[in-house]
Design an enzyme around this catalytic site. Structure first.
Site, PDB file in Angstrom:
ATOM      1  N   HIS A   1       0.856  -1.191   0.000  1.00  0.00           N
ATOM      2  CA  HIS A   1       0.000   0.000   0.000  1.00  0.00           C
ATOM      3  C   HIS A   1       0.891   1.240   0.000  1.00  0.00           C
ATOM      4  CE1 HIS A   1      -3.961  -1.777   0.232  1.00  0.00           C
ATOM      5  NE2 HIS A   1      -3.536  -2.604   1.164  1.00  0.00           N
TER       6      HIS A   1
ATOM      7  N   ASP B   1       0.146   6.672  -3.757  1.00  0.00           N
ATOM      8  CA  ASP B   1      -1.054   6.225  -4.460  1.00  0.00           C
ATOM      9  C   ASP B   1      -1.465   7.186  -5.563  1.00  0.00           C
ATOM     10  OD1 ASP B   1      -1.353   3.926  -3.011  1.00  0.00           O
ATOM     11  OD2 ASP B   1      -3.087   4.582  -1.866  1.00  0.00           O
TER      12      ASP B   1
END
Length: 393
Positions: A133, A163
């Site tokens: 992540h 991200d």
């Protein structure tokens, strides 16, 4: 024809056909950016995808519900890709190849296809097949080691850097670059968009500035990482905050004036040893007035002092209102206007609600040459799904 449809013909990416395979946040942002600037983006959802986890970045997209794990679904996807300009693929390493939808297959059938692969670690390397992540990609990029306060652990901010900036935005940039090149060569190509490398590239200034002295002290003690009293955030008397960025001497002079201090009675601005005490002094002064009171003092000056606005307050800020920096959709939801602002072909984002999963399945397939009989067969075999909005009675 609606206003948005009329504007779409004049937008920068008008006519670009994009297939976005539904995934987590970075890929939807990439697709939304392209849609905002005029591309025709189709989000390919799984028919059984849970509505409990919607794509909140579905603005301007249409939804096709298609089961890629079934051979008939993969075959339908191949047909769709033959007429597409761009494919955004966010799956883990090797998934598309297992489905028979890898770049070797799709580019052979459509040599002009731009095949964008957006992953955390990239298509090769030790971690290529590993889960991760934002915090992991940020860690591996080297950027995370530079974030945080003095004598504390590195601090991972909200998942914007890897991200969205290093992933979604960099992937969109890569797609636009590849589209530009294709105008000359006529050929598509594969984009290997790694969030690790994207956020590392975003941090190029950190690398290029290592030898000029601004990072010579430990993390949290430098000019731009929370060490300087004139580049800091201070709490006000009403529990809000002010951001201070008065780096240059002429701006620092106005900061000192606004705080009611006498520069002749203070250490020189760049006396690093005095920074901790100066931060305490500034903090005690900022704590004596409300945010609004400080705004009245610093607005219109070059002290580089601004209010820290909440998401609830940002759209009503005078500057943001004057620039129409935030927009409201048909449901009354507020979000940022697409940026940057182009003078001739600006983005005209859709004001309609985001699509339901499978809402446009039939019309998309018909547009791509599927017959009604083929569509009926795919539906009866549960390869595709339909979802029509309920009428408001």
């Amino acid at each position: 024809m609606c206003r948005r449809a009329q504007a779409a013909a004049a937008m920068a990416l008008s006519g670009v056909r994009v297939l976005e395979l539904a995934g987590l946040a970075p890929a939807p942002l990439c697709g939304m950016i392209l849609a905002d600037f005029g591309a025709r983006v189709v989000r390919v959802d799984h028919p059984s995808r849970s509505l409990a986890a919607p794509d909140v970045q579905g603005r301007g997209k249409r939804s096709l519900a298609l089961d890629l794990k079934r051979p008939q679904g993969a075959a339908a996807m191949r047909r769709l890709c033959r007429g597409a300009d761009v494919l955004i693929e966010p799956f883990r390493h090797g998934i598309m190849e297992k489905l028979g939808l890898g770049p070797e297959v799709l580019l052979q059938e459509n040599p002009s296809l731009i095949y964008a692969r957006l992953t955390g670690f990239g298509q090769t390397g030790k971690y290529a097949k590993s889960a991760g992540h934002d915090i992991n990609y940020l860690a591996l990029s080297g950027v995370l080691s530079n974030l945080g306060r003095k004598d504390e652990n590195p601090y991972a901010p909200i998942n914007l850097l890897a991200d969205f900036a290093g992933g979604g935005v960099m992937c969109a940039l890569g797609i636009v670059i590849a589209l530009y090149e294709r105008a000359t060569s006529g050929r598509g190509q594969i984009i290997d968009a790694s969030m690790v490398e994207g956020v590392a590239y975003l941090s190029s200034f950190l690398w290029k500035s290592q030898n000029i002295g601004i990072w010579s002290r430990p993390r949290g003690e430098n000019l731009l990482d929370g060490g300087a009293p004139f580049y800091e955030i201070y709490r006000t008397s009403d529990g809000k905050f002010m951001a201070v960025g008065a780096i240059e001497p002429q701006f620092y002079k106005q900061l000192i004036k606004g705080l009611g201090l006498n520069s002749n009675e203070l250490p020189i601005q760049m006396s690093v040893s005095d920074w901790p005490e100066m931060k305490k002094k500034f903090a005690s002064i900022f704590a004596q007035k409300t945010q609004a009171e400080w705004c009245s003092i610093f607005d219109g000056t070059d002290a580089c002092v601004t209010p820290v606005l909440s998401l609830n307050d940002v759209a009503s800020n005078q500057h943001n209102k004057q620039r129409n920096s935030f927009i409201k959709n048909d449901q009354g939801e507020i979000s940022p206007r697409p940026a940057p602002l182009l003078s001739r072909t600006p983005a005209v984002p859709s004001s309609e609600r985001d699509p339901f999963i499978g809402e446009h399945t039939e019309e998309i397939l018909l547009e791509n040459g599927f017959t009604k009989q083929e569509i009926a067969k795919l539906h009866s075999d549960k390869i595709i799904g339909f979802s029509k909005p309920k009428a408001n009675l």
